[in-house]
Design an enzyme around this catalytic site. Structure first.
Site, PDB file in Angstrom:
ATOM      1  N   GLU A  54      -4.140   7.879  -3.514  1.00  0.00           N
ATOM      2  CA  GLU A  54      -4.489   6.953  -4.583  1.00  0.00           C
ATOM      3  C   GLU A  54      -5.979   7.057  -4.888  1.00  0.00           C
ATOM      4  O   GLU A  54      -6.784   7.003  -3.948  1.00  0.00           O
ATOM      5  CB  GLU A  54      -4.127   5.527  -4.184  1.00  0.00           C
ATOM      6  N   ARG A 114       0.858  -1.178   0.000  1.00  0.00           N
ATOM      7  CA  ARG A 114       0.000   0.000   0.000  1.00  0.00           C
ATOM      8  C   ARG A 114       0.895   1.229   0.000  1.00  0.00           C
ATOM      9  O   ARG A 114       2.014   1.199   0.522  1.00  0.00           O
ATOM     10  CB  ARG A 114      -0.935   0.038   1.222  1.00  0.00           C
ATOM     11  N   HIS A 160      -2.053   0.665  -9.687  1.00  0.00           N
ATOM     12  CA  HIS A 160      -2.606  -0.385  -8.819  1.00  0.00           C
ATOM     13  C   HIS A 160      -3.269  -1.489  -9.652  1.00  0.00           C
ATOM     14  O   HIS A 160      -4.429  -1.853  -9.408  1.00  0.00           O
ATOM     15  CB  HIS A 160      -3.618   0.203  -7.820  1.00  0.00           C
TER      16      HIS A 160
END
Length: 340
Positions: free
Chosen positions: A282, A253, A301
């Site tokens: 994000e 993350r 991602h």
């Protein structure tokens, strides 16, 4: 015969939904509307029909015992019928800060995307070792500019978070002759690798030996869940402890890394390169300064994406659903206190 109502928030293909329905004739799957999904994520979005979303939310809260989802927003707080949230993801940090009743069981799906994430990591390790990005740039400029490549054979890969994903990465490293060292929360104190570890794994230490792993790794791969303990796990001190000229690879993350410290390490040359599939914030906004940091390579991602992801998740869900209906212990229950 009482129905077993399930709210499906995911784009699961119809054949996979049939696999879920086949578990028990009492099962009734309700596909959540795209309007509600958008409302949960972006309640102020101009295309959201708020009234319809609220009506659907109330219906789900009062009817559905099980949610098959990636997230919950705040709608789980008043879900009187809810007993189990099945997450189609390896992590659970995206919902653990949401209001969810303590009696609601949360499960996850570790390892569902382990192979494809391992492929992503391996792809960037190979690109880095073979200096492919420089070669691509030279090609675009129309110049014959050779560079001195390295090899993964004999390189040391430090895997921070030796779990389902980390062990798959280790298996790939074994095929290329790379040496693997790791960190795992439940590792033995003497560094003995897990019984099923490939020959490439030299040792796996508990978290207090993090700097030992960092100091000898040519590639440091972050594969930990995001918890209070792992927030900014890699900061200024940890980056300083890394082997000079090493590369950092993050498929965990974005918040696991202190981004200011990472940029400074890249600019100073302490880090040779950083390859990340996650960011903070994000999604990373268009034009954000991080997009232009030299030697920082960002993907949106997508390392875990694969063909038929939700179909595969549905099969995993169906297996646990049988356990739920038969009052058997569920697999992969999230430990709320540990954060994963």
């Amino acid at each position: 015969m009482d129905k077993i109502h399930i709210a499906n928030f995911l784009p699961v293909p119809e054949p996979a939904l049939d696999v879920i329905r086949a578990v028990d004739p009492r099962i009734e799957v309700h596909n959540v509307s795209t309007n509600l999904v958008r409302y949960i994520r972006e309640p102020d979005h101009p295309q959201v029909d708020v009234r319809a979303a609220i009506e659907e939310t109330t219906e789900i809260q009062q009817r559905d015992r099980i949610w098959f989802t990636f997230f919950s927003g705040d709608v789980a707080a008043e879900a009187s019928a809810l007993e189990w949230i099945c997450l189609a993801s390896a992590g659970a940090n995206q919902i653990l800060d949401r209001p969810i009743g303590e009696d609601v069981v949360i499960t996850k799906m570790p390892g569902l995307a382990a192979r494809v994430i391992g492929e992503w990591v391996l792809a960037f390790m190979l690109m880095d070792a073979k200096r492919m990005i420089r070669l691509i740039e030279a090609h675009r400029q129309g110049t014959w500019a050779r560079s001195d490549p390295e090899t993964l054979e004999g390189a040391t890969v430090g895997i921070i978070g030796y779990g389902a994903i980390g062990s798959e990465i280790a298996r790939f490293c074994d095929a290329f002759g790379a040496r693997v060292v790791g960190i795992r929360r439940r590792a033995s104190g003497d560094g003995t690798p897990p019984a099923d570890a490939p020959d490439s794994v030299a040792y796996v230490w508990p978290p207090e030996r993090l700097n030992d792993v960092l100091s000898e790794s040519d590639y440091v791969v972050l594969a930990v869940p995001l918890t209070e303990d792992t927030h900014h796990l890699i900061g200024e001190r940890e980056l300083a402890a890394m082997k000079p000229g090493a590369a950092l690879i993050n498929i965990a993350r974005g918040e696991v890394v202190d981004w200011d410290a990472q940029v400074e390490a890249l600019n100073s040359g302490r880090l040779r390169a950083s390859y990340t599939d996650v960011t903070a914030p994000e999604p990373l906004p268009d034009g954000h300064p991080l997009w232009s940091v030299p030697s920082l390579f960002i993907t949106p991602h997508n390392s875990g994406l694969q063909p038929n992801y939700f179909g595969k998740a549905a099969y995993r869900f169906a297996d646990n659903l049988r356990r739920f209906i038969n009052n058997e212990p569920l697999r992969d229950i999230v430990d709320r206190h540990a954060g994963y």
